[in-house]
Design a protein around this motif. Sequence first.
Motif, PDB file in Angstrom:
ATOM      1  N   MET A   1      48.321  44.163  35.627  1.00 33.48           N
ATOM      2  CA  MET A   1      47.986  43.867  35.381  1.00 33.48           C
ATOM      3  C   MET A   1      46.495  43.165  35.708  1.00 33.48           C
ATOM      4  O   MET A   1      46.293  42.459  37.528  1.00 33.48           O
ATOM      5  CB  MET A   1      48.742  42.265  35.699  1.00 33.48           C
ATOM      6  CG  MET A   1      47.833  41.018  33.812  1.00 33.48           C
ATOM      7  SD  MET A   1      49.142  39.480  33.849  1.00 33.48           S
ATOM      8  CE  MET A   1      51.071  39.958  33.570  1.00 33.48           C
ATOM      9  N   SER A   2      45.529  42.469  34.686  1.00 34.59           N
ATOM     10  CA  SER A   2      43.932  42.487  35.491  1.00 34.59           C
ATOM     11  C   SER A   2      44.334  40.842  35.854  1.00 34.59           C
ATOM     12  O   SER A   2      45.038  40.613  35.231  1.00 34.59           O
ATOM     13  CB  SER A   2      42.394  42.324  34.496  1.00 34.59           C
ATOM     14  OG  SER A   2      43.456  41.249  33.560  1.00 34.59           O
ATOM     15  N   TYR A   3      43.294  40.525  36.705  1.00 35.17           N
ATOM     16  CA  TYR A   3      43.071  38.683  37.001  1.00 35.17           C
ATOM     17  C   TYR A   3      42.703  37.901  36.030  1.00 35.17           C
ATOM     18  O   TYR A   3      43.558  37.714  36.181  1.00 35.17           O
ATOM     19  CB  TYR A   3      41.741  39.131  37.659  1.00 35.17           C
ATOM     20  CG  TYR A   3      41.056  37.579  38.245  1.00 35.17           C
ATOM     21  CD1 TYR A   3      42.199  36.931  39.256  1.00 35.17           C
ATOM     22  CD2 TYR A   3      40.293  36.528  37.482  1.00 35.17           C
ATOM     23  CE1 TYR A   3      42.021  35.740  39.795  1.00 35.17           C
ATOM     24  CE2 TYR A   3      39.968  35.259  37.696  1.00 35.17           C
ATOM     25  CZ  TYR A   3      40.904  34.638  38.929  1.00 35.17           C
ATOM     26  OH  TYR A   3      40.725  33.359  39.246  1.00 35.17           O
ATOM     27  N   ILE A   4      42.070  38.359  35.276  1.00 33.93           N
ATOM     28  CA  ILE A   4      41.627  37.327  33.470  1.00 33.93           C
ATOM     29  C   ILE A   4      42.884  37.575  32.589  1.00 33.93           C
ATOM     30  O   ILE A   4      43.226  36.648  32.783  1.00 33.93           O
ATOM     31  CB  ILE A   4      41.112  38.239  33.573  1.00 33.93           C
ATOM     32  CG1 ILE A   4      40.569  36.953  31.768  1.00 33.93           C
ATOM     33  CG2 ILE A   4      40.492  39.424  32.495  1.00 33.93           C
ATOM     34  CD1 ILE A   4      40.011  35.630  32.237  1.00 33.93           C
ATOM     35  N   LEU A   5      43.378  38.406  33.033  1.00 34.39           N
ATOM     36  CA  LEU A   5      45.008  38.887  31.801  1.00 34.39           C
ATOM     37  C   LEU A   5      45.968  38.004  32.676  1.00 34.39           C
ATOM     38  O   LEU A   5      47.032  36.610  32.586  1.00 34.39           O
ATOM     39  CB  LEU A   5      45.731  39.976  32.060  1.00 34.39           C
ATOM     40  CG  LEU A   5      46.138  40.117  30.705  1.00 34.39           C
ATOM     41  CD1 LEU A   5      45.983  39.731  29.745  1.00 34.39           C
ATOM     42  CD2 LEU A   5      47.015  41.864  30.658  1.00 34.39           C
ATOM     43  N   CYS A   6      46.006  37.698  34.011  1.00 39.45           N
ATOM     44  CA  CYS A   6      47.012  36.988  34.524  1.00 39.45           C
ATOM     45  C   CYS A   6      46.729  35.424  34.502  1.00 39.45           C
ATOM     46  O   CYS A   6      47.960  34.754  34.652  1.00 39.45           O
ATOM     47  CB  CYS A   6      47.365  37.978  36.332  1.00 39.45           C
ATOM     48  SG  CYS A   6      48.417  36.422  37.488  1.00 39.45           S
ATOM     49  N   GLN A   7      45.860  34.936  35.036  1.00 40.96           N
ATOM     50  CA  GLN A   7      45.002  33.433  34.527  1.00 40.96           C
ATOM     51  C   GLN A   7      45.671  33.134  33.539  1.00 40.96           C
ATOM     52  O   GLN A   7      45.618  31.760  32.824  1.00 40.96           O
ATOM     53  CB  GLN A   7      43.220  34.191  34.625  1.00 40.96           C
ATOM     54  CG  GLN A   7      43.410  34.050  36.902  1.00 40.96           C
ATOM     55  CD  GLN A   7      44.394  33.255  37.340  1.00 40.96           C
ATOM     56  OE1 GLN A   7      43.717  31.523  37.485  1.00 40.96           O
ATOM     57  NE2 GLN A   7      45.122  33.953  38.268  1.00 40.96           N
ATOM     58  N   THR A   8      45.237  34.081  32.177  1.00 37.96           N
ATOM     59  CA  THR A   8      45.591  33.934  30.774  1.00 37.96           C
ATOM     60  C   THR A   8      46.960  33.129  30.871  1.00 37.96           C
ATOM     61  O   THR A   8      47.043  32.712  29.830  1.00 37.96           O
ATOM     62  CB  THR A   8      44.979  34.621  29.822  1.00 37.96           C
ATOM     63  OG1 THR A   8      43.766  34.362  30.265  1.00 37.96           O
ATOM     64  CG2 THR A   8      44.589  34.237  28.353  1.00 37.96           C
ATOM     65  N   GLU A  88      35.039  30.200  32.254  1.00 36.04           N
ATOM     66  CA  GLU A  88      35.266  29.105  32.829  1.00 36.04           C
ATOM     67  C   GLU A  88      35.536  30.667  33.728  1.00 36.04           C
ATOM     68  O   GLU A  88      35.027  30.405  35.018  1.00 36.04           O
ATOM     69  CB  GLU A  88      36.116  28.118  33.275  1.00 36.04           C
ATOM     70  CG  GLU A  88      36.018  26.981  33.098  1.00 36.04           C
ATOM     71  CD  GLU A  88      37.011  26.070  32.585  1.00 36.04           C
ATOM     72  OE1 GLU A  88      38.478  26.788  32.544  1.00 36.04           O
ATOM     73  OE2 GLU A  88      37.109  24.795  31.980  1.00 36.04           O
ATOM     74  N   HIS A  89      36.009  31.501  33.647  1.00 33.68           N
ATOM     75  CA  HIS A  89      36.458  32.919  34.783  1.00 33.68           C
ATOM     76  C   HIS A  89      35.421  34.050  34.723  1.00 33.68           C
ATOM     77  O   HIS A  89      35.831  34.595  34.520  1.00 33.68           O
ATOM     78  CB  HIS A  89      38.090  33.370  34.291  1.00 33.68           C
ATOM     79  CG  HIS A  89      38.998  32.227  34.491  1.00 33.68           C
ATOM     80  ND1 HIS A  89      39.337  31.030  33.769  1.00 33.68           N
ATOM     81  CD2 HIS A  89      39.479  32.289  35.504  1.00 33.68           C
ATOM     82  CE1 HIS A  89      40.539  30.250  34.627  1.00 33.68           C
ATOM     83  NE2 HIS A  89      40.518  30.957  35.662  1.00 33.68           N
TER      84      HIS A  89
END
Length: 195
Positions: A1-8, A88-89
Motif C-alpha cells: 500500500m502506498s504512503y498516501i493510501l495508508c495515510q488516507t 497537506e500530503h
Amino acid sequence: MSYILCQTENHAKNLLTASLDPNFKYHNLTHTQHVVESVKKLVEFYSLSDLDTEVLLLSAWLHDIGYIRNPEKHEDASIEMARVFLEEHNYPEDQIKKVETLIAATKMGYEPMGLLEEIIRDADCSHFGQESYRETAESLRQELAKRGVVEYSFGEWSQRNIEVLRDEHQYYTSYALQNWDPIKQNNIKSLLMDR
C-alpha cells in the motif's frame, strides 16, 4: 500500500470514528469500508493501473467524510476536505482533481463518464446487489429517523426502496451488471412481496 493510501485510510477511519454524529447509522465507517472493498473487487476485475487504483481507493476512503461538516451537501464538503488533506500530503494536483471528480460522481443522479466514474458509482451502491441489502437499508431508515430527516413506516420504506432500486438506480460496469444486478433484482422482488 502506498504512503498516501495508508495515510488516507487512517485519516478517514479517525474522522468517521471520532467526529461523525453517532446518528449516522448508515453513512459511517462501515459503509466507507464496504465501498473500498467493492472498489478493490472492481479494479482487480478490470486490471487497472496502480495510479488509477490509487485514485479510486483514495476517493472511496474520502467520499463521505463531508457528512461530518455538511450532511446536506456532503459531496461538496468531502471534496473540500479531501483537497485540504491531500495538499497537506503533497499529493500531485492533477491526481487531486481526479479524486475530486470521482467524489462528485457519487452524487445521486449523476451520469458517469468513463470507467473510473462507473466504478466509484457502482461501488457506492454495491449494497443494492448484496444479500444483506435489507439490513443495510434498515440502517439508512434508522439514520433518517434519528437525524430528524424523515420517518418511514415499514410499508412506506419498502415502497421507497422499490422506487430507488427499480426506477432511480442502475449499475454501469459489466462486473456489477453480472455479479450485483441479479441480486438487486431479487431484492426488488422481495420488496414487492412486502406490499
